[in-house]
Design a protein around this motif. Structure first.
Motif, PDB file in Angstrom:
ATOM      1  N   ASN A 227     -24.991  17.913  21.969  1.00 17.24           N
ATOM      2  CA  ASN A 227     -23.872  17.201  21.995  1.00 17.24           C
ATOM      3  C   ASN A 227     -22.567  17.392  21.939  1.00 17.24           C
ATOM      4  O   ASN A 227     -21.755  17.742  22.713  1.00 17.24           O
ATOM      5  CB  ASN A 227     -23.849  16.103  22.502  1.00 17.24           C
ATOM      6  N   GLU A 228     -22.639  18.126  20.820  1.00 16.33           N
ATOM      7  CA  GLU A 228     -21.440  18.756  20.424  1.00 16.33           C
ATOM      8  C   GLU A 228     -20.590  19.676  20.785  1.00 16.33           C
ATOM      9  O   GLU A 228     -19.587  20.029  20.960  1.00 16.33           O
ATOM     10  CB  GLU A 228     -21.083  18.238  18.444  1.00 16.33           C
ATOM     11  N   ILE A 229     -21.944  20.717  21.201  1.00 19.57           N
ATOM     12  CA  ILE A 229     -21.409  22.076  21.721  1.00 19.57           C
ATOM     13  C   ILE A 229     -20.426  21.319  23.221  1.00 19.57           C
ATOM     14  O   ILE A 229     -19.546  22.218  23.320  1.00 19.57           O
ATOM     15  CB  ILE A 229     -22.152  22.569  21.479  1.00 19.57           C
ATOM     16  N   VAL A 230     -21.702  21.069  23.753  1.00 17.44           N
ATOM     17  CA  VAL A 230     -21.414  20.696  25.233  1.00 17.44           C
ATOM     18  C   VAL A 230     -20.047  20.017  25.322  1.00 17.44           C
ATOM     19  O   VAL A 230     -19.402  20.325  26.580  1.00 17.44           O
ATOM     20  CB  VAL A 230     -22.406  20.399  25.543  1.00 17.44           C
ATOM     21  N   SER A 231     -20.045  19.095  25.003  1.00 14.14           N
ATOM     22  CA  SER A 231     -18.433  18.089  24.958  1.00 14.14           C
ATOM     23  C   SER A 231     -17.131  19.324  24.469  1.00 14.14           C
ATOM     24  O   SER A 231     -16.546  19.230  25.180  1.00 14.14           O
ATOM     25  CB  SER A 231     -17.856  16.816  23.999  1.00 14.14           C
ATOM     26  N   LEU A 232     -17.710  20.106  23.090  1.00 12.89           N
ATOM     27  CA  LEU A 232     -16.750  21.456  22.699  1.00 12.89           C
ATOM     28  C   LEU A 232     -16.584  22.123  23.894  1.00 12.89           C
ATOM     29  O   LEU A 232     -14.779  22.518  23.978  1.00 12.89           O
ATOM     30  CB  LEU A 232     -16.798  22.047  21.967  1.00 12.89           C
ATOM     31  N   PHE A 233     -17.295  22.399  24.911  1.00 14.96           N
ATOM     32  CA  PHE A 233     -16.907  23.320  26.193  1.00 14.96           C
ATOM     33  C   PHE A 233     -16.332  22.708  27.263  1.00 14.96           C
ATOM     34  O   PHE A 233     -15.334  23.640  27.746  1.00 14.96           O
ATOM     35  CB  PHE A 233     -18.814  23.735  26.870  1.00 14.96           C
ATOM     36  N   LYS A 234     -16.966  21.196  27.116  1.00 14.09           N
ATOM     37  CA  LYS A 234     -15.626  20.790  28.473  1.00 14.09           C
ATOM     38  C   LYS A 234     -14.640  20.640  28.074  1.00 14.09           C
ATOM     39  O   LYS A 234     -13.402  20.613  28.622  1.00 14.09           O
ATOM     40  CB  LYS A 234     -16.468  19.251  28.660  1.00 14.09           C
ATOM     41  N   GLY A 235     -14.369  19.902  26.405  1.00 12.93           N
ATOM     42  CA  GLY A 235     -13.450  19.497  26.042  1.00 12.93           C
ATOM     43  C   GLY A 235     -11.977  20.491  25.587  1.00 12.93           C
ATOM     44  O   GLY A 235     -11.097  20.311  25.363  1.00 12.93           O
ATOM     45  N   THR A 236     -12.906  22.021  25.589  1.00 10.14           N
ATOM     46  CA  THR A 236     -11.106  23.157  26.238  1.00 10.14           C
ATOM     47  C   THR A 236     -10.193  22.729  27.152  1.00 10.14           C
ATOM     48  O   THR A 236      -9.146  23.572  27.167  1.00 10.14           O
ATOM     49  CB  THR A 236     -12.504  24.547  26.222  1.00 10.14           C
ATOM     50  N   SER A 237     -10.901  22.412  28.021  1.00 12.17           N
ATOM     51  CA  SER A 237      -9.385  22.759  28.860  1.00 12.17           C
ATOM     52  C   SER A 237      -8.179  21.855  28.418  1.00 12.17           C
ATOM     53  O   SER A 237      -7.161  21.603  28.635  1.00 12.17           O
ATOM     54  CB  SER A 237     -10.574  21.203  30.093  1.00 12.17           C
ATOM     55  N   ILE A 238      -8.490  20.517  27.511  1.00 10.89           N
ATOM     56  CA  ILE A 238      -7.895  19.983  26.687  1.00 10.89           C
ATOM     57  C   ILE A 238      -6.178  21.504  26.112  1.00 10.89           C
ATOM     58  O   ILE A 238      -4.748  20.837  26.739  1.00 10.89           O
ATOM     59  CB  ILE A 238      -7.740  19.090  25.455  1.00 10.89           C
ATOM     60  N   VAL A 239      -6.519  22.304  25.985  1.00  9.98           N
ATOM     61  CA  VAL A 239      -5.919  23.150  25.735  1.00  9.98           C
ATOM     62  C   VAL A 239      -4.655  24.015  26.867  1.00  9.98           C
ATOM     63  O   VAL A 239      -4.227  25.325  26.247  1.00  9.98           O
ATOM     64  CB  VAL A 239      -6.805  24.625  25.509  1.00  9.98           C
ATOM     65  N   SER A 240      -4.874  23.285  27.687  1.00  9.09           N
ATOM     66  CA  SER A 240      -4.000  23.599  29.145  1.00  9.09           C
ATOM     67  C   SER A 240      -2.811  23.143  28.738  1.00  9.09           C
ATOM     68  O   SER A 240      -1.931  23.437  29.233  1.00  9.09           O
ATOM     69  CB  SER A 240      -4.677  22.905  30.340  1.00  9.09           C
ATOM     70  N   VAL A 241      -2.599  22.076  27.624  1.00  5.36           N
ATOM     71  CA  VAL A 241      -0.977  21.477  27.263  1.00  5.36           C
ATOM     72  C   VAL A 241      -0.189  23.072  26.105  1.00  5.36           C
ATOM     73  O   VAL A 241       0.875  22.928  26.580  1.00  5.36           O
ATOM     74  CB  VAL A 241      -1.461  20.670  26.517  1.00  5.36           C
TER      75      VAL A 241
END
Length: 296
Positions: A227-241
């Protein structure tokens, strides 16, 4: 003396016939009318949703097909995968160390690990990323030498920590705080009596950990870790900042130029769903491997 007996009694076919068999009960299956009504309503809603996806021209599936496998999008997907892999490997490596620090008999190590987990779970990820991205503002250079003494070598922070390095560092340190609690919970789920029995047999501590604790702890660790890996995979979108060319950032750039917002968002959505499905399949096989010998 004469012996007398009662005259023989004649038997009939009715007397020798086996007793009547019990009448079989009529089994009436339980009916669930509301369940069938729910199934029908759900099927209708699902059919309407699929019909809308196919027939609504606003989705612009031709634009979706044109951009789904373009070179820009594929490079962005590769960048997203790199961020996920680096963040996961470094995060769980540090998380394992923190987990065993929290399980240590040393109060100092337990306090340091607890403070780290408390701090990195309390600060939002976007704030952490921006801090690491602006590290050169806080520290002009990094020195290697004697603690609190002279330095032997120095590195320019601006050249040492770029945007990609700052993103990996932020994701990994943030992930480590959650990974530590996942690993600690998995280790605590192993029965302590098994370790006592292994110690009584003279098995070394390192082998106890490798052969007894971890194989059993993995059964508890894997679902939460996945679950954490999947959340990290989707959470990489935050580095768009940080203007890093990952998937969501590139999609934003493209639809900012051509105005095709919906089909470009569907491109990102399709890639996220596809890669998350691959991760879920891998999770299934890894869990099945560590479930060998389990009663579940």
């Amino acid at each position: 003396m004469s012996l007398t007996s009662d005259p023989p009694v004649a038997t009939t076919a009715a007397d020798t016939a086996p007793p009547d068999r019990p009448v079989p009960l009529k089994v009436v299956p339980v009916r669930h009318p509301w369940r069938w009504a729910a199934v029908a309503a759900t099927a209708v809603l699902l059919a309407q949703f699929v019909h809308g996806l196919v027939t609504n021209p606003a989705w612009e599936w031709d634009v979706f097909a044109r951009f789904f496998t373009t070179e820009t999008i594929l490079k962005a997907v590769w960048t997203t995968l790199q961020l996920t892999v680096y963040g996961t490997v470094l995060g769980f490596a540090l998380g394992i160390v923190l987990a065993f620090m929290r399980l240590s008999a040393s109060p100092f190590l337990r306090a340091v690990a607890f403070a780290y987990i408390w701090a990195f779970r309390s600060i939002p990820l976007i704030v952490q990323l921006l801090f690491w991205f602006n590290l050169a503002y806080l520290y002009k250079e990094v020195q290697i030498g004697v603690p609190f003494g002279p330095g032997f070598a120095s590195f320019d922070t601006m050249g040492l920590v770029g945007a990609m390095s700052a993103a990996v560092l932020g994701l990994a340190l943030h992930q480590a705080a959650y990974a530590a609690e996942i690993v600690r919970g998995g280790v605590l789920a192993v029965d302590a009596g098994q370790l006592e029995a292994a110690a009584a047999l003279g098995i070394p501590r390192a082998r106890q950990l490798r052969r007894i604790v971890l194989p059993q702890a993995m059964r508890s660790i894997l679902p939460n870790a996945a679950n954490e890996i999947v959340s990290l995979f989707k959470g990489t979108s935050i580095v768009s900042v940080m203007a890093i060319g990952e998937l969501f950032y590139q999609v934003q750039v493209i639809y900012g130029r051509n105005g095709r917002v919906v089909p470009l968002l569907m491109v990102a959505t399709a890639w996220y769903v596809l890669l998350t499905t691959v991760l879920s399949v891998l999770q299934h096989y890894v869990e099945r491997h560590y479930a060998k010998g389990s009663t579940r």
